[in-house]
Design an enzyme around this catalytic site. Structure first.
Site, PDB file in Angstrom:
ATOM      1  CE  LYS A 178     -76.538 -67.082 -16.970  1.00  0.00           C
ATOM      2  NZ  LYS A 178     -77.372 -65.909 -17.260  1.00  0.00           N
ATOM      3  CD  GLU A 254     -63.184 -62.385 -25.849  1.00  0.00           C
ATOM      4  OE1 GLU A 254     -61.727 -63.089 -26.691  1.00  0.00           O
ATOM      5  OE2 GLU A 254     -62.192 -61.344 -25.915  1.00  0.00           O
ATOM      6  CB  CYS A 288     -67.555 -55.127 -25.601  1.00  0.00           C
ATOM      7  SG  CYS A 288     -67.103 -56.659 -27.408  1.00  0.00           S
ATOM      8  CD  GLU A 390     -68.127 -52.012 -20.731  1.00  0.00           C
ATOM      9  OE1 GLU A 390     -68.621 -52.398 -19.839  1.00  0.00           O
ATOM     10  OE2 GLU A 390     -67.899 -52.162 -22.239  1.00  0.00           O
TER      11      GLU A 390
END
Ligand SMILES: NC(=O)c1ccc[n+]([C@@H]2O[C@H](COP(=O)([O-])OP(=O)(O)OC[C@H]3O[C@@H](n4cnc5c(N)ncnc54)[C@H](O)[C@@H]3O)[C@@H](O)[C@H]2O)c1
Ligand SMILES: O=C/C=C/C=C(\O)C(=O)O
Length: 486
Positions: A178, A254, A288, A390
């Site tokens: 997906k 992750e 990331c 973040e």
């Protein structure tokens, strides 16, 4: 206008729901595709195709044959690099350079590394004493975990999806992928490449849609899915963990990061600028592993900030349509609004805006794109949202420090634990400081150097488990210990 269908059981099919959604270009804002949205019936078809493939030719295929087929797949991907580049840059607004030099080659490498490794990876064997003196042999046996749900993000779509599909298939599993709703193209294109090399139908399936109430959530809850591997935001990981809990589905995550760079006074300043220009601004900060916090030893603070400012202001904004562009747009207007909300918050908190902080003005098609100015701040306290949360954009906050103890404490004062980079010419210091940084990946005088055999992943809010090399096998393999009385 492109249409992205689902890819189920070796064929492109329309979503049974008939529901579609639009995909727009990040660099112009114009609609470039419509995408079929998979709902319950489609997800069920895809998962059953994957489950059936496990019982068919794929499940019976000798490991060496399977690995050779995946090597052929890697070569087929490489042969179609131009098509994958066009698909990726259209979805993401990436410069062709980033797609050509990083993303697509990694798509091939992510199959190659695990096909090679599986050919040469064995299992445990222990011979044991027994009370009657005849002894026993313990053999570790491996089998695939089964049907793996792969849920991937938009920031490096092909690299990150194949980083999961590669080991999953090498270990004999089948997958239902997906991809992010923002980046359907390369996962869809991979279906025809899978067919072209003879990967049996049902081994690789692609369903499109969103998370909650759509294909993503449905996939995580399907009873025939044996494991979920996910890369994305931390809060999404928390939601998926809850969704996958019923049925005790195993997860590999992750997630996000708020990664520090530490620049000591003895660093090679040219190297420090080259490394952090990439770690802050590569992929428009949508990495990331990227740097959003920079700590500079006080004697070189002013020089560093001045040179980073010059570097940021020399970046040329544009998408794949803009010749010589060195920084692209953000993926969507929604994400741009999130990044701009932090730009506004920094101003409200009294940050010193060294450069950027706003939206560039264009007199061409880029005006419709999702661009923001590369931005550098100083002067905020460590507990501010800019330093803690973040942002996932082309921005960083720079703070001076005086001692190793102080900077290690600041670097570790985060809920994340994904990556860090240290710039110093004193390698015993690099080893000493690096060994105290609570992150999964620590680079010294470099960034994003990747040996795919090494463990990859983060701790705390940055993830669960590790990928890379033999570490990927842990999640994609079920092990049995066969104890034979001699
Ligand atoms: N640690 C890593 O290796 C790594 C790599 C790349 C990106 N990321 C992180 O990913 C984020 C950016 O990517 P993003 O915005 O696509 O992340 P996201 O979490 O918004 O979405 C990721 C994927 O999850 C799906 N999803 C969302 N909610 C879901 C739900 N409830 N159930 C099932 N699926 C769901 C989305 O449709 C998408 O396919 C950043 O936080 C970045 O740090 C981490
Ligand atoms: O944005 C995140 C990048 C992740 C990179 C990898 O997962 C990799 O290099 O294997």
């Amino acid at each position: 206008m492109k249409t992205h269908q689902l890819f189920i059981d070796g064929a492109y099919v329309d979503a049974r729901s008939g529901r579609m959604f639009d995909k727009v270009s990040p660099s112009t804002g114009e609609k470039i595709a419509t995408v079929h949205e998979a709902l319950a019936e489609d997800v069920d078809l895809a998962v059953n195709a994957a489950a059936n493939a496990l019982k068919g030719e794929w499940g019976k295929m000798p490991k060496a044959v399977r690995c050779d087929l995946l090597m052929e797949l890697a070569n087929a991907i490489a042969a179609r690099t131009p098509d994958f580049i066009e698909a990726e840059v259209a979805d993401t607004g990436h410069t062709r350079h980033f797609a050509e030099k990083v993303e697509i080659p990694r798509g091939a490498a992510n199959f190659r590394i695990f096909a090679e490794m599986l050919k040469h990876t064995g299992g445990e064997f222990y011979q044991m004493d027994t009370p009657d003196g005849t002894g026993a042999a313990n053999l570790e046996l491996h089998r695939p975990k089964g049907v793996i749900g792969v849920i991937s993000p938009w920031n490096a779509p092909f690299l990150l999806m194949t980083w999961k599909v590669g080991p999953a298939l090498a270990c004999g599993n089948t997958v239902v992928v997906k991809p992010s709703e923002e980046s359907p193209a390369t996962a869809t294109l991979l279906g025809e490449v899978m067919n072209s090399v003879g990967i049996p139908k049902g081994v690789y399936n692609v369903i499109h849609g969103f998370g909650p109430g759509s294909a993503g959530e449905l996939l995580t809850q399907h009873p025939k899915v044996n494991g979920i591997t996910f890369t994305g935001e931390t809060r999404t990981g928390e939601a998926i963990m809850k969704q996958a809990a019923v049925g005790l589905r195993d997860v590999s995550f992750e997630l996000g990061g708020k990664n520090p760079a530490i620049i000591f006074a003895d660093a090679d300043m040219d190297k420090a600028i080259e490394v952090t220009m990439r770690s802050v601004f590569a992929n428009t900060g949508q990495v990331c592993l990227g740097t959003e916090r920079i700590y500079v030893e006080r004697p070189v603070f002013d020089e560093y900030v001045s040179r980073l400012k010059a570097g940021a202001e020399a970046l040329k904004q544009g998408g794949p349509e803009t010749p010589g562009a060195t920084i692209g747009p953000l993926i969507s207007d929604e994400h741009r609004q999130k990044v701009l909300s932090y730009y506004a918050k920094a101003r409200e908190l009294g940050a010193t805006v060294i450069t950027g902080g706003g939206v560039p003005d264009f007199d061409d098609a880029r005006q419709g794109g999702f661009f923001v100015e590369p931005t550098i701040w100083t002067g905020l306290p460590e507990d501010s949202a800019i330093v803690k949360e973040e942002i996932f954009g082309p921005c960083c906050h720079v703070t001076p420090f005086d001692t190793e103890e102080e900077v290690i404490a600041m670097a570790n004062d985060t809920t994340y634990g994904l990556s860090a980079t240290i710039l110093t010419e004193n390698l015993s210091r690099a080893h000493r400081v690096g060994g105290q940084i609570e992150a999964g990946l620590i680079w010294v005088n470099s960034w994003f150097l990747r040996d795919l055999r090494t463990s990859f992943g983060g701790s705390k809010s940055s993830g669960i488990g590790r990928e890379g090399g033999v570490h990927s096998l842990e999640f994609y393999t079920e092990r049995s210990n066969l104890c034979i009385k001699l």
